[in-house]
Design a protein around this motif. Sequence first.
Motif, PDB file in Angstrom:
ATOM      1  N   LEU A 330      16.752  14.470  59.048  1.00  0.00           N
ATOM      2  CA  LEU A 330      16.890  15.256  57.824  1.00  0.00           C
ATOM      3  C   LEU A 330      17.947  14.639  56.908  1.00  0.00           C
ATOM      4  CD1 LEU A 330      16.193  17.899  56.260  1.00  0.00           C
ATOM      5  CD2 LEU A 330      18.047  18.994  57.533  1.00  0.00           C
ATOM      6  N   ALA A 331      19.106  14.279  57.473  1.00  0.00           N
ATOM      7  CA  ALA A 331      20.180  13.684  56.664  1.00  0.00           C
ATOM      8  C   ALA A 331      19.750  12.358  56.064  1.00  0.00           C
ATOM      9  CB  ALA A 331      21.428  13.498  57.526  1.00  0.00           C
ATOM     10  N   GLY A 332      19.147  11.504  56.872  1.00  0.00           N
ATOM     11  CA  GLY A 332      18.744  10.185  56.386  1.00  0.00           C
ATOM     12  C   GLY A 332      17.719  10.256  55.269  1.00  0.00           C
ATOM     13  N   LEU A 333      16.717  11.131  55.427  1.00  0.00           N
ATOM     14  CA  LEU A 333      15.694  11.263  54.390  1.00  0.00           C
ATOM     15  C   LEU A 333      16.271  11.880  53.113  1.00  0.00           C
ATOM     16  CD1 LEU A 333      12.665  12.433  56.572  1.00  0.00           C
ATOM     17  CD2 LEU A 333      13.065  10.168  55.606  1.00  0.00           C
ATOM     18  N   ALA A 334      17.178  12.824  53.264  1.00  0.00           N
ATOM     19  CA  ALA A 334      17.801  13.437  52.088  1.00  0.00           C
ATOM     20  C   ALA A 334      18.678  12.445  51.329  1.00  0.00           C
ATOM     21  CB  ALA A 334      18.626  14.655  52.513  1.00  0.00           C
ATOM     22  N   LEU A 335      19.145  11.403  52.013  1.00  0.00           N
ATOM     23  CA  LEU A 335      20.036  10.417  51.394  1.00  0.00           C
ATOM     24  C   LEU A 335      19.319   9.164  50.900  1.00  0.00           C
ATOM     25  CD1 LEU A 335      23.009  10.654  53.918  1.00  0.00           C
ATOM     26  CD2 LEU A 335      23.093  11.289  51.495  1.00  0.00           C
ATOM     27  N   LEU A 336      17.999   9.085  51.103  1.00  0.00           N
ATOM     28  CA  LEU A 336      17.273   7.876  50.710  1.00  0.00           C
ATOM     29  C   LEU A 336      17.439   7.575  49.228  1.00  0.00           C
ATOM     30  CD1 LEU A 336      13.862   7.880  52.645  1.00  0.00           C
ATOM     31  CD2 LEU A 336      15.877   6.456  53.017  1.00  0.00           C
ATOM     32  N   GLY A 337      17.345   8.600  48.386  1.00  0.00           N
ATOM     33  CA  GLY A 337      17.477   8.385  46.949  1.00  0.00           C
ATOM     34  C   GLY A 337      18.837   7.834  46.580  1.00  0.00           C
ATOM     35  N   THR A 338      19.886   8.370  47.198  1.00  0.00           N
ATOM     36  CA  THR A 338      21.244   7.898  46.908  1.00  0.00           C
ATOM     37  C   THR A 338      21.444   6.472  47.397  1.00  0.00           C
ATOM     38  OG1 THR A 338      22.094  10.151  47.062  1.00  0.00           O
ATOM     39  CG2 THR A 338      23.691   8.368  47.266  1.00  0.00           C
ATOM     40  N   ILE A 339      20.900   6.142  48.566  1.00  0.00           N
ATOM     41  CA  ILE A 339      21.015   4.781  49.090  1.00  0.00           C
ATOM     42  C   ILE A 339      20.330   3.800  48.144  1.00  0.00           C
ATOM     43  CG2 ILE A 339      20.382   3.231  50.983  1.00  0.00           C
ATOM     44  CD1 ILE A 339      20.556   5.670  52.860  1.00  0.00           C
ATOM     45  N   GLY A 340      19.122   4.157  47.702  1.00  0.00           N
ATOM     46  CA  GLY A 340      18.379   3.284  46.797  1.00  0.00           C
ATOM     47  C   GLY A 340      19.094   3.089  45.472  1.00  0.00           C
ATOM     48  N   THR A 341      19.600   4.165  44.894  1.00  0.00           N
ATOM     49  CA  THR A 341      20.323   4.077  43.626  1.00  0.00           C
ATOM     50  C   THR A 341      21.591   3.239  43.771  1.00  0.00           C
ATOM     51  OG1 THR A 341      19.493   6.249  42.953  1.00  0.00           O
ATOM     52  CG2 THR A 341      21.432   5.417  41.796  1.00  0.00           C
ATOM     53  N   SER A 342      22.307   3.417  44.878  1.00  0.00           N
ATOM     54  CA  SER A 342      23.541   2.656  45.108  1.00  0.00           C
ATOM     55  C   SER A 342      23.250   1.169  45.243  1.00  0.00           C
ATOM     56  CB  SER A 342      24.245   3.172  46.366  1.00  0.00           C
ATOM     57  OG  SER A 342      24.591   4.531  46.231  1.00  0.00           O
ATOM     58  N   LEU A 343      22.198   0.835  45.988  1.00  0.00           N
ATOM     59  CA  LEU A 343      21.839  -0.580  46.134  1.00  0.00           C
ATOM     60  C   LEU A 343      21.431  -1.185  44.795  1.00  0.00           C
ATOM     61  CD1 LEU A 343      19.848  -0.654  49.502  1.00  0.00           C
ATOM     62  CD2 LEU A 343      21.984  -1.840  48.994  1.00  0.00           C
ATOM     63  N   ALA A 344      20.658  -0.434  44.020  1.00  0.00           N
ATOM     64  CA  ALA A 344      20.230  -0.936  42.711  1.00  0.00           C
ATOM     65  C   ALA A 344      21.429  -1.183  41.803  1.00  0.00           C
ATOM     66  CB  ALA A 344      19.267   0.063  42.069  1.00  0.00           C
TER      67      ALA A 344
END
Length: 405
Positions: A330-344
Amino acid sequence: MQQAHPSPLRPRDLVHPIVAGLVSVIVNYGGTFILVFQAAQVAGLGPALTASWVWSISIGVGVTGVLLSWMTRAPVITAWSTPAAAFLVTALGTTPYAEAVGAYLISAAAFVALGLSGWFDRVIRWIPPGVAAGLLAGILLQFGIRAFGGMGIDPLLAGLLVLAYVLLRRVAARWAVVGILLLGLGFLLAQGRVDLSSLRLQFAAPVFTMPAFSLNALLSVALPLFLITLSGQYMPGMLVLRGDGYATSASPIVAVTGLGSLLMAPFGAHAFNLAAITAAICTGREAHEDPSKRWIAGIAAGLCYILVGVFGVTLAAVFMALPATFITTLAGLALLGTIGTSLATALADAKARESALITFLAAAANITLLGIGGAFWGLVVGLMAHAVLHGRLPRPALAGKGAVS
């Protein structure tokens, strides 16, 4: 992006930030709160003092989170210091509890002074955006990996959540996190893996402990507690807010949470502070498309913490009873958007890309030296790389740049 005139709140604006706040609370209690119970056991605390610790830290986190989110109109998520709780699992074995409480007071007073000084704001502005984004992506990477690593432990549960998330992102993107939360809880209840039959709501009673002070506790508890919380919680927590465009000043956050810790320390609270990992669940687009509405997630999370605190260990035990695979997925999926934005963001500027990448990898490696965790050392390595590659130290960013309100 500055929003001078945020649109008025509507009922439909409440669902997503409230769910984001609830998810952050579930992840916090289900993921790391066991450390508090372990530290209490090491300290030899009985049920009454343990319940008081749960009460003080939950109420303190809840009240400060609600207050700061309301004051700043930003999703200011507060939490107890997880690295400090891990540190106390060993430290309380050799420190009398009354002296530990005295050390909590000294550490909290130091944070109040730090917040009032304004020094922390100045430090944050010296961190380049690429380095900050790389640090955040590196810190969150392990959570994203664990979302899929659960398939090797509990393939049916983890696989169901991942598949549901992908499908919901395709047909109803805004409802993806809400959907997997409800689906996962329903699946666990249907399988009988969450037993609520013995749940009895009992009010917690705070127990006052008269603090004692010693040089040993100052050096072996108060000082490490301050440094660990500063480097492992406040620093990445502020970078989470900055990464999602919030230029909220660090000074009131540090001062208010420090004051809250000061008031709650005699009842057992070791330290509470700005959250980092669970904050990222509430500061990104998953919480609300409109950044000016995400502060509701901070209010929702704070109210959930207060509710847990009122009933002591009862509701905390419910969250801790949820399977670890459910929490991590649940935590990992909820954070996918933030991880992607941070990497970008980290890789967007070609000139700063290498130092951002070095920061990302150093933070993801989770280096631990001198009792200080990976967030701090990832930042140190990233700043050193930036200075060497660019031939100068970073220049301070303009206050308020990229802010939302």
